[in-house]
Design a protein around this motif. Sequence first.
Motif, mmCIF file in Angstrom:
data_model
loop_
_atom_site.group_PDB
_atom_site.id
_atom_site.type_symbol
_atom_site.label_atom_id
_atom_site.label_comp_id
_atom_site.label_asym_id
_atom_site.label_seq_id
_atom_site.Cartn_x
_atom_site.Cartn_y
_atom_site.Cartn_z
ATOM 1 N N GLU A 280 0.843 -1.185 0.000
ATOM 2 C CA GLU A 280 0.000 0.000 0.000
ATOM 3 C C GLU A 280 0.877 1.233 0.000
ATOM 4 O O GLU A 280 1.994 1.216 0.501
ATOM 5 N N MET A 281 0.371 2.318 -0.532
ATOM 6 C CA MET A 281 1.130 3.560 -0.458
ATOM 7 C C MET A 281 1.052 4.106 0.972
ATOM 8 O O MET A 281 0.241 3.648 1.762
ATOM 9 N N PRO A 282 1.908 5.086 1.316
ATOM 10 C CA PRO A 282 1.806 5.665 2.654
ATOM 11 C C PRO A 282 0.410 6.249 2.893
ATOM 12 O O PRO A 282 -0.318 6.524 1.951
ATOM 13 N N THR A 283 0.062 6.412 4.160
ATOM 14 C CA THR A 283 -1.249 6.971 4.487
ATOM 15 C C THR A 283 -1.280 8.468 4.213
ATOM 16 O O THR A 283 -0.319 9.180 4.486
ATOM 17 N N ALA A 297 -2.244 1.889 9.752
ATOM 18 C CA ALA A 297 -1.487 1.165 8.722
ATOM 19 C C ALA A 297 -1.388 2.029 7.474
ATOM 20 O O ALA A 297 -1.989 3.101 7.395
ATOM 21 N N ASP A 298 -0.652 1.543 6.483
ATOM 22 C CA ASP A 298 -0.514 2.277 5.226
ATOM 23 C C ASP A 298 -1.788 2.170 4.389
ATOM 24 O O ASP A 298 -2.649 1.339 4.642
ATOM 25 N N GLY A 299 -1.872 3.036 3.387
ATOM 26 C CA GLY A 299 -2.980 2.955 2.439
ATOM 27 C C GLY A 299 -4.271 3.602 2.907
ATOM 28 O O GLY A 299 -5.293 3.497 2.242
ATOM 29 N N CYS A 300 -4.252 4.290 4.079
ATOM 30 C CA CYS A 300 -5.464 4.962 4.565
ATOM 31 C C CYS A 300 -5.527 6.380 4.002
ATOM 32 O O CYS A 300 -4.515 6.956 3.614
ATOM 33 N N LYS B 37 7.938 5.320 0.872
ATOM 34 C CA LYS B 37 8.366 3.927 1.052
ATOM 35 C C LYS B 37 8.907 3.323 -0.223
ATOM 36 O O LYS B 37 9.043 2.110 -0.325
ATOM 37 N N TYR B 38 9.195 4.148 -1.212
ATOM 38 C CA TYR B 38 9.714 3.627 -2.469
ATOM 39 C C TYR B 38 11.146 4.097 -2.676
ATOM 40 O O TYR B 38 11.656 4.931 -1.933
ATOM 41 N N HIS B 270 -2.419 4.951 -5.250
ATOM 42 C CA HIS B 270 -3.457 4.086 -4.673
ATOM 43 C C HIS B 270 -3.995 3.094 -5.694
ATOM 44 O O HIS B 270 -4.723 2.181 -5.356
ATOM 45 N N ILE B 299 2.461 9.700 5.527
ATOM 46 C CA ILE B 299 3.246 9.099 6.600
ATOM 47 C C ILE B 299 3.141 7.589 6.442
ATOM 48 O O ILE B 299 2.094 7.080 6.049
ATOM 49 N N THR B 300 4.207 6.883 6.779
ATOM 50 C CA THR B 300 4.184 5.443 6.528
ATOM 51 C C THR B 300 4.671 4.622 7.718
ATOM 52 O O THR B 300 4.882 5.162 8.821
#
Lengths: 373, 390
Positions: A280-283, A297-300, B37-38, B270, B299-300
């Motif tokens: 998932e991408m960062p939130t 978690a991520d993806g929110c 995160k990449y 996404h 944020i991750t």
Amino acid sequence: MSDIMGLIYTGEMDTRLRELTAVRAIAAVPMLSRYRLIDFPLSSMVNSGIRNIGIIMQRNYRSMLDHIGSGKEWDLHGKRAGLTILPPFLLKDSVGVYEGFLDALHSNLPFLRSCKEKYIVLTNSFMLYQCDFEDMVEEHEKSGADITLMYTKEKGIRRTSQGKYCEVQPDGKVTQIEVDPMISRFDNTMLEVFCLRRELLISLIDLSTSRGHYHFTRQMLQTGVHDGSLKVHGYECKSHVWAIDSVEAYYQCNMDLLDAKNRASIFPDDKPVLTKLRDEMPTRYLPGAKVANSLIADGCVIEGTVENCVLFRGVRVGKGACIRNSIVMQDGRIEPLAEVDYVIMDKQSAVRESTRLIGAANYPVLITKGLTV
Amino acid sequence: MLRKKRCVAMLLAGGQGSRLGILTSHMAKPAVPFGGKYRIIDFPLSNCANSGIDVVGVLTQYRPLELNAYLGSGAPWDLDVTSGGVFVLPPYQTGSSGTWYKGTANAIYQNLAFIEQYNPDYVLILSGDHIYKMDYAAMIKHHQHHEADATIAVRQVPWDEASRFGIMNTDADDNIIEFEEKPKQPKSNNASMGVYVFSWEKLRKYLIDDEADPASSNDFGKNIIPKMLGDGCKLTAYTFSGYWKDVGTIASLWEANMDLLNDRPDIDLHDKQWRIYARNEGYLPQYIAQGAELSRCLITEGCIVEGTVTHSVVSTNCVIEKGAQVIDSVLLPGAHIGPGAHVVRSIIAENARIGAGASIGEADGDIAVVGINVRVAAEAVVPAGVQYEP
């Protein structure tokens, strides 16, 4: 190579978690933003150097298989050792539904015989704890016991009348075992985690099932302790322990882990808890986001208020929505202006625009998977 | 004999990326973190995975350790397959000789044997310095449809910038009739993206000829493409219209990160149909403490936020302590912002620690950079535009 193998039992009676386990085994219950319960014992084993791990599956194990896959995330997909999935086994004298842990072990005797490790660690999948199993086996060796069981002195681990307790002498010798008493006479709660020699386990399984015993603790262990035929040692668990044996316990465990001290006990820096990845991408926090004391978690995508919450991957909190003291599993949606308090939302569920849904601290509302309120 | 592949991708990842300054003092440009995160190389690699290309040669030369470790078995991009996979291809010694990669074309030339193992129809040439999502399969289809010898991906750039790029002049049927490197008076605004599809037999011949020419600088843009064009080969342009950003400078790297913060970013990470995959170590979920203030930020995993984050990208395992403010900035993995520190229009590199009350960057002015593992003392000041690495 480690001389210890691991076996995780996921066939516990799982009606206690109500709808949370209607669609999945307890071991597959989502936990703390990005994990499932099985990640904890499985990662503990991997972090203890154990490389040969069997997982006994029982009911509704589709989501377990989906989660575990080839065991890649735990580096258990190798040739020399790795993960063995043990689905229900139909023998001439069984129909694939296990009477108890011992029965499950009996059905998987061929697997146990095919292994080479000297020791085996057995664990259930509804306890949340952190353990160095190498240390446990070392203490077991020193004690000279036949079987070592893990226990904790923490109070109030079990909230229901189901629980296993034991009396442990100062030298570590276990002298009494109680199973499911209304009120326990002993302070030590068993985690239902054991270690012993693999060959001894094989002969005990054979002996016990020949007497019609199917339950590991209630029949085999208790009998052995009380008639003195088994020398049993107690190993105290060094981390905090949570038993996920009711919806309320599940809720409380997630809330407890918002506390950094509790998290540190389960997630030591050098022993990562591993889980399936979802890329998932960062939130994204957009204008209007107000977040306090929450694990996310991520993806929110967050545009509303989130307080004292555990959010899983891909959760959306709409503009003006307000969610407090709640757990929202993967892909949950809280639409704009909705108000949610003390709620557990299972995967892919939603609370519609401007809807209010309020539970209580000791009785969180549970929304089943895929439901829109 | 390995299984025949329709297409093999060759990713040029050897550049130092010196315009990224201290961010590439320890690693090659493609390994530089991006978007929380990449890393930059995740974009071409994920594009390969999503386009169904499962043999990728990664040509490395400058500081390859970080990149090698990151690629590993290729599992994050589904490239850990028996019939293909990701291969790190550094320059190597042969019996009596062996040289560094002299240019982009020479890098491929030195790996002819690698490509030949797969007997491909096409070879896709990629670079590791751009952020974009592109379906290479569609480009290969275009190449087949035009029965071309080479296809060059182009994108339309603003006319006033066209003189900074390699410009492709085409006819009505996408055939390239002229190639001009940084023309003063551009005739079109179709800029080359540095993404090429070649029919393998043709490319092979031209690489061998190019190597034999001592005057050549062994570069695709300078030598191979003009030579093919001069010889009357069929070259077509493939127009790409999505988000594409060169992140070769501090300013453009910062900008591309900021682009992700828009309400509807031009590049949608996404998108479940076109995921960008990355190596992921499995950290704890992010913890947002009481008193934290967040607005328009990414944020991750692994982060702990107690301070204020506004219009910023925060990568894995960052800590932002109480009273700290992070504004219009990019924190790379493991950056630690001490209590009361003030970080604005800055890039804080991996595992850098900003002491309590320190002040990095300024509200207007160039981007400030704090280098990898650097410690900035409490109350210290790093002004705008400075790359701080004692």
